[in-house]
Design an enzyme around this catalytic site. Structure first.
Site, PDB file in Angstrom:
ATOM      1  N   HIS A  39       3.548 -39.978 -13.505  1.00 55.96           N
ATOM      2  CA  HIS A  39       4.887 -39.680 -14.024  1.00 55.96           C
ATOM      3  C   HIS A  39       4.854 -38.484 -14.967  1.00 55.96           C
ATOM      4  O   HIS A  39       5.733 -37.629 -14.937  1.00 55.96           O
ATOM      5  CB  HIS A  39       5.469 -40.905 -14.745  1.00 55.96           C
ATOM      6  N   LYS A 104       7.656 -54.365 -13.172  1.00 56.12           N
ATOM      7  CA  LYS A 104       7.864 -55.668 -13.808  1.00 56.12           C
ATOM      8  C   LYS A 104       8.327 -55.457 -15.243  1.00 56.12           C
ATOM      9  O   LYS A 104       7.921 -54.495 -15.892  1.00 56.12           O
ATOM     10  CB  LYS A 104       6.590 -56.512 -13.773  1.00 56.12           C
TER      11      LYS A 104
END
Lengths: 186, 290
Positions: A39, A104
């Site tokens: 990222h 999650k």
């Protein structure tokens, strides 16, 4: 519990309109793994005006770094990692056309605002159920940042990947709604 | 004097790393099964069902239950009457970690420097080794592969003595509320109380090495563990943070004497995949306890 909705990828903005918070979903098609270091690299590319190594338009990123495959397997254990670590990067990817994220745990307000503005969905997979999840991965190939090892971007071909719509494109949030329901106030 | 070879230590650590990643201790599995019976929330039940199934698949197929096979936290108790031969203890442990994580197809998750060189070391070394010298002539090695999802949700606070029991409870429950769905609940909560700042943090990790669900031997701390578990489960966070009755499976407290002016408290969380294995090397082989 709702019936399972089967989705064939890519996830277009048209398709994701039907996905509502709390829906159980089964995804089939291509998704890309990307976590912390990937990222950072992607956002550095975007800031510098370079094209990132994968197209983000109508794509899904999966916050995961699998274990190495045992001989004869396409992938090792491959569950989701904590999404909140990607919160500072996600809005930029969503602006560039990303329509789905799998991970999650809860997301920040900034991410949810970007999801509502640009139409994107956040799917939750079961953290720690990594051996089970590996069964739905049919092929895996490193497509960028090989030097990052487990953090490389992998193109995964998945079949019936199970997850839950945790936050939908209208901002409905299972992490808030669910906890509110079970909180005990003395 | 009894001797334990570094070769034996390396071999033991290698096996422990692989076993720990693939085979969840039965007492943790038992707590998860109990949670599945108690949980009422739809998504909580669904999560626990998947988690239970995953434990069995990992054990049967001998693969890691979670892709985050952690940093290798190693607690070593060296008997003061045993002689370790063949090289340095630290090197032997790191070699075992290297072999275990490579041969066991476990993920390598360690970077060389936390700030300036976040480059993967490629073999999951160095391990985090805590060595204690104890009476006797055995070497006990305990491995906790510690995932970062739950590790990132740790908290430490230097309370004032006046904050007392209520201060401790408030801080622990607040910590769990802040952690929310991030650390892969239902979690096991390690609490370290007393000592110094660093000692309390160490104790909170040490608390996680206790057999899951085993109460503190001191009835006062046992009661505090029970009260904290009850308060934490009122938060409603539930399995995976989807909402539900079971946020924590157990609370383990470790305490130590402290300075008249202080009350350090640390909270270290373990995800539901609360993995650990241990072995006691007696000089003539070893016994594995799970």
């Amino acid at each position: 519990m709702s019936n399972v909705k089967s989705i064939t990828l890519p996830l277009t903005k048209e398709k994701l309109k039907d996905l509502k918070c709390g829906d159980r979903v089964s995804l089939s098609g291509v998704i890309y793994t990307a976590r912390d270091a990937a990222h950072k690299n992607i956002v550095t590319d975007l800031v510098e005006g370079n094209e990132p190594p994968i197209s983000l338009e109508n794509q899904i990123v999966y916050y995961a770094g699998p274990t190495p495959p045992k001989p004869g397997k396409v992938i090792g254990s491959c569950g989701p990692t904590t999404s909140s670590r990607m919160d500072s990067y996600s809005p930029r990817l969503i602006e560039k056309g990303l329509t789905g994220m799998i991970g999650k745990g809860p997301r920040s307000k900034e991410v949810i605002d970007a999801m509502v503005e640009h139409s994107a969905v956040y799917f939750a997979a079961i953290g720690g159920a990594a051996a089970l999840i590996a069964d739905s991965v049919k092929s895996a190939e490193v497509v960028a940042y090989d030097d990052l090892g487990p953090e490389a971007i992998r193109k995964l071909e998945v079949e019936d990947y199970p997850c839950i719509v945790a936050i939908d494109s209208e901002g409905n949030n299972l992490y808030e709604l669910g906890v509110e329901q079970y909180k005990v106030v003395d | 004097m009894k001797q334990v070879t570094t070769e034996k230590i390396t071999e033991a650590v290698r096996e422990l790393c692989i076993d720990a990643a693939n085979d969840l201790p039965h007492e943790v599995e038992g707590l998860i099964q109990q949670a599945a019976k108690e949980e009422e929330s739809e998504f909580g039940k669904y999560s626990l069902e998947k988690i239970e199934k995953n434990i069995k698949v990992a054990r049967d197929e001998n693969v890691p239950m979670c892709q985050d096979t952690g940093v290798a936290v190693v607690f070593v108790e060296v008997g003061q009457d045993v002689h370790i031969v063949g090289g340095a203890l630290t090197d032997a442990i790191n070699e075992g970690v290297r072999q275990g994580y490579t041969d066991g197809y476990l993920r390598k998750s360690v970077v060389k420097d936390p700030v300036f060189e976040r480059v993967n070391t490629g073999d999951n070394t160095p391990a985090l080794i805590h060595t204690d010298i104890v009476p006797g002539d055995n070497v006990k090695i305990q491995i906790l592969p510690k995932g970062a999802g739950s590790e990132n949700m740790g908290f430490l606070k230097m309370l004032k003595p006046a904050d007392g029991l209520e201060g401790i409870k408030g801080f622990v429950v607040d910590s769990l509320a802040k952690a929310g769905g991030n650390p892969c609940p239902p979690v096991i909560v390690g609490v370290g109380i007393g000592g110094t700042m660093d000692k309390s943090a160490f104790l909170s990790k040490k608390a996680l090495s206790r057999t899951a669900g085993e109460p503190h031997p001191d009835p006062r701390y046992r009661q505090l563990e029970e009260e904290l578990l009850e308060e934490i489960n009122k938060l409603g966070i539930g399995p995976q943070g989807f909402g539900g009755k079971v946020t924590a499976l157990a609370v383990h407290i470790e305490a130590y004497p402290t300075h008249i002016a202080t009350l350090p408290v640390s909270v270290n969380l373990n995800c539901h995949a609360a993995r650990h294995k241990e072995i006691t090397l007696t000089g003539e082989g070893g016994t594995i306890n799970v």
